[in-house]
Scaffold this active site. Structure first.
Site, PDB file in Angstrom:
ATOM      1  N   ASP A   8      44.891  11.538 -39.060  1.00  0.00           N
ATOM      2  CA  ASP A   8      46.007  10.847 -39.692  1.00  0.00           C
ATOM      3  C   ASP A   8      46.447  11.711 -40.877  1.00  0.00           C
ATOM      4  O   ASP A   8      45.863  11.641 -41.951  1.00  0.00           O
ATOM      5  CB  ASP A   8      45.577   9.454 -40.168  1.00  0.00           C
ATOM      6  CG  ASP A   8      46.708   8.721 -40.868  1.00  0.00           C
ATOM      7  OD1 ASP A   8      47.866   8.835 -40.411  1.00  0.00           O
ATOM      8  OD2 ASP A   8      46.433   8.034 -41.871  1.00  0.00           O
ATOM      9  N   GLU A  67      48.830  11.736 -35.122  1.00  0.00           N
ATOM     10  CA  GLU A  67      50.010  10.885 -35.136  1.00  0.00           C
ATOM     11  C   GLU A  67      51.274  11.731 -35.195  1.00  0.00           C
ATOM     12  O   GLU A  67      51.339  12.712 -35.924  1.00  0.00           O
ATOM     13  CB  GLU A  67      49.962   9.942 -36.339  1.00  0.00           C
ATOM     14  CG  GLU A  67      50.994   8.842 -36.272  1.00  0.00           C
ATOM     15  CD  GLU A  67      50.789   7.794 -37.355  1.00  0.00           C
ATOM     16  OE1 GLU A  67      50.732   6.609 -37.002  1.00  0.00           O
ATOM     17  OE2 GLU A  67      50.680   8.172 -38.531  1.00  0.00           O
ATOM     18  N   ASP A 153      42.762   5.551 -44.519  1.00  0.00           N
ATOM     19  CA  ASP A 153      43.143   6.777 -43.806  1.00  0.00           C
ATOM     20  C   ASP A 153      42.147   7.111 -42.693  1.00  0.00           C
ATOM     21  O   ASP A 153      42.538   7.560 -41.617  1.00  0.00           O
ATOM     22  CB  ASP A 153      43.280   7.946 -44.792  1.00  0.00           C
ATOM     23  CG  ASP A 153      44.370   7.693 -45.816  1.00  0.00           C
ATOM     24  OD1 ASP A 153      45.538   7.553 -45.407  1.00  0.00           O
ATOM     25  OD2 ASP A 153      44.055   7.607 -47.012  1.00  0.00           O
TER      26      ASP A 153
END
Length: 186
Positions: A8, A67, A153
């Site tokens: 991420d 992502e 996170d």
């Protein structure tokens, strides 16, 4: 058994999550956050790159998921996110490991069961976004059998890894169905 890494990316905090997938079961091997500091972007990107190189070296993932970039309202934030993502991708690509990209909607759907995690009636968009993050983190905790909810996170990175794990299982099932059909036709 397959080792998967989820990332991420963020310019201040880049989450990572390493899971082991055996069939349709996954378990967490490691997760955390690579935090950067300072005003200058170049050293922060170096920290992200070096941190992910360490994670890659320590856990030797066979596949990495990250992502996809989303369009932020603030162009400066989008640019910084893109740079952080680039540092992360460079760390992965230099090791020769395949990279798979998933949208935030795909990740939420894979982990929570719907593409836009449940929205609560709150006065602030920030609160809704925060509620979605908590919901994803809770599902990650549940799916991986963790004792406590991971930091935000790291939870997002584990969710990205789980999304890829679920996608791999689905594709394997579809591939098996296709190969059986081909055998019957011949």
């Amino acid at each position: 058994m397959t080792i998967l890494l989820g990332i991420d990316p963020g310019s201040r905090h880049t989450g990572y999550g390493v899971i082991e997938q055996v069939g349709n079961r996954s378990r967490a091997l490691a997760f955390g956050t690579i935090s950067t500091s300072g005003a200058e972007m170049a050293p922060r990107l170096g920290t992200i790159f070096a941190g992910l190189c360490e994670v890659m070296s320590a856990h030797r993932p066979e596949e990495v998921s990250i992502e996809k970039v989303f369009m932020a309202r603030n162009p400066d934030s989008a640019l910084k996110l893109g740079q952080a993502r680039g540092a992360a991708l460079t760390a992965v690509v230099q090791s020769g490991v395949p990279v798979f990209e998933y949208s935030a909607r795909q990740v939420k759907q894979a982990v929570v069961g719907r593409g836009g995690a449940e929205k609560m009636q709150m006065s602030s968009i920030c609160c809704i976004f925060s509620a979605e993050k908590v919901q994803v983190a809770e599902m990650v905790k549940h799916l991986l059998g963790l004792e406590k909810r991971p930091q935000e996170d790291a939870a997002d990175a584990l969710a990205i890894a789980l999304c890829h794990a679920h996608t791999r299982v689905s594709l394997a099932r579809m591939g098996g169905a296709t190969s059986v059909r081909r055998r019957r036709i011949r």
